[in-house]
Design a protein around this motif. Structure first.
Motif, short mmCIF file in Angstrom:
data_model
loop_
_atom_site.label_atom_id
_atom_site.label_comp_id
_atom_site.label_asym_id
_atom_site.label_seq_id
_atom_site.Cartn_x
_atom_site.Cartn_y
_atom_site.Cartn_z
N ARG A 126 0.46 -1.45 -0.10
CA ARG A 126 -0.13 -0.10 -0.13
C ARG A 126 0.60 1.46 -0.17
O ARG A 126 2.29 1.07 0.30
N ALA A 184 -11.65 6.45 3.68
CA ALA A 184 -12.90 7.20 4.37
C ALA A 184 -13.35 8.54 3.92
O ALA A 184 -14.94 8.19 4.22
N ARG A 185 -12.94 9.45 3.93
CA ARG A 185 -13.52 10.45 3.70
C ARG A 185 -14.77 10.45 2.32
O ARG A 185 -15.36 11.22 2.76
N ARG A 236 -11.95 0.46 9.58
CA ARG A 236 -10.86 1.91 9.72
C ARG A 236 -10.90 2.36 11.10
O ARG A 236 -9.94 3.54 11.19
C1 PEP Z 1 -5.18 5.60 4.33
O1 PEP Z 1 -5.97 4.11 4.29
O2 PEP Z 1 -4.13 6.17 3.75
C2 PEP Z 1 -6.25 6.66 4.48
C3 PEP Z 1 -6.17 8.07 4.55
O3 PEP Z 1 -7.01 5.91 5.58
P1 PEP Z 1 -9.11 6.46 5.55
O4 PEP Z 1 -9.71 6.80 4.84
O5 PEP Z 1 -9.29 4.77 7.00
O6 PEP Z 1 -8.12 8.06 7.32
#
Ligand code: PEP
Ligand code: MN
Length: 335
Positions: A126, A184-185, A236
């Motif tokens: 990732r 998430a956003r 998450r």
């Molecule tokens: C990420 O995985 O880098 C990330 C920004 O996660 P999240 O969208 O869960 O905050």
């Protein structure tokens, strides 16, 4: 609505029934499971005479699906979905370890981390090239250059790559990306979800900061309604009144989602806790709860990371996590 077919129903009979159902204006989804075939119907089923379908020789039972998510529903697809990603897979026997930095910072950084996490047992790499940051003054990612760096790391290690998209207009840049993350956003960025539904890319869909599991499944449904069924769900952590941890990891999401959906589920203990030392216990707990994989942030120099250093593991610590998780997996596979 679903129609469960009797075992021994021939392909010809299934074809005849599905073409009749399609002629009624319905979308038909066939799932040939290990024990029986299920025909799922999406659309206005109110005018369909369930008794008539149930009276057919080949039909065992007809049931209305009350949940608003249909394609993502386990009732539509009783067996777990297994998604092939590059040289690996997720959702079946193979537990996925997705590891790498929060953001792609340089070629040297990504190469070093990619080789180290692969040696420690990672199955995918990732790294964020487009970063959704709370402050516009923070590092926003290397963008297209970041994706190029990830592709070089993929060529060097063979690890499939996972990276986040924030704008559907960027899709051409993601052509060689194996798994496109929706952060998430953006979980409820419906136009983005619809656009991803028109691709055949594997999508890692993260639960929003304050979204219910039903909303997560409805977002998966947006992608699936467009024809793309390759979705990995990711818990998450969610916002609660607790402040010691960055978020609150909702581990009950794993068995709950497994009941509701056939899609694979991964846990991200890094964003869920925000603290490197909490990643190992929560990763072990996620494996014990039955997750299909983990997504973990790993950095070669967490103290100087441009993003999320406090929650990032060093490659050595990540190797400890894979070792411990593999022991948990071996223990639970014995029962
Ligand atoms: C990420 O995985 O880098 C990330 C920004 O996660 P999240 O969208 O869960 O905050
Ligand atoms: Mn991060």
């Amino acid at each position: 609505m679903i129609a469960v077919l009797k075992s021994g129903t021939s392909d010809k009979q299934i074809e005849n029934l599905t073409s009749w159902l399609k002629a009624q204006g319905l979308d038909v989804h066939i799932s040939k499971g290990s024990s029986h075939t299920v025909i799922g119907l999406v659309g206005d089923t109110s005018k369909i005479d369930a008794d008539l379908i149930e009276s057919l020789e080949m039909v065992d039972a007809v049931k209305r699906i009350s949940e608003p998510f249909k394609n993502a529903n386990r009732k539509f697809h009783p067996d777990d979905t297994v998604i092939n990603v590059g040289n690996t897979s997720i959702g079946g026997a193979q537990f996925a370890f997705i590891a790498g930095p929060c953001s792609v910072e340089s070629e040297e950084q990504v190469m070093e981390i990619a080789k180290a996490v692969k040696a420690a047992g990672a199955t995918m790499l990732r790294g964020g090239a487009f970063k959704p940051r709370t402050s516009p003054y923070d590092f926003q990612g290397l963008k297209a250059d970041g994706i190029e760096i990830l592709l070089k790391a993929k060529a060097a290690t063979g690890l499939p790559i996972v990276t986040e998209i924030m704008n559907a207009n960027h899709l051409p840049m993601f052509e060689d990306v194996d798994v496109i993350q929706v952060g998430a956003r953006n979980m409820q960025n419906f136009e983005l979800l619809k656009e991803l539904g028109r691709t055949n890319k594997t999508i890692l869909l993260k639960r929003g900061l304050a979204n219910t599991l039903k909303e997560l499944l409805m977002s998966a449904e947006y992608i699936m309604a467009g024809g793309n069924e390759n979705i990995i769900l990711c818990e998450r952590g969610i916002r609660t009144f607790e402040t010691y941890t960055r978020n609150t990891l909702d581990l009950s999401a794993v068995p709950m989602l497994q009941e509701l959906t056939h899609l694979p589920i991964v846990i991200d203990p890094s964003h869920a806790t925000g603290m490197a030392r909490l990643v190992k216990p929560m990763a072990m707990a996620a494996a014990a709860a039955g997750a299909d994989g983990l997504m973990i942030e790993v950095h070669n120099d967490p103290a100087h990371a441009l993003c999320d250093g406090p929650q990032s593991l060093t490659p050595d610590k990540f190797a400890e996590v894979t070792g411990a998780v593999n022991k948990v997996l071996a223990a639970i596979s014995e029962d």
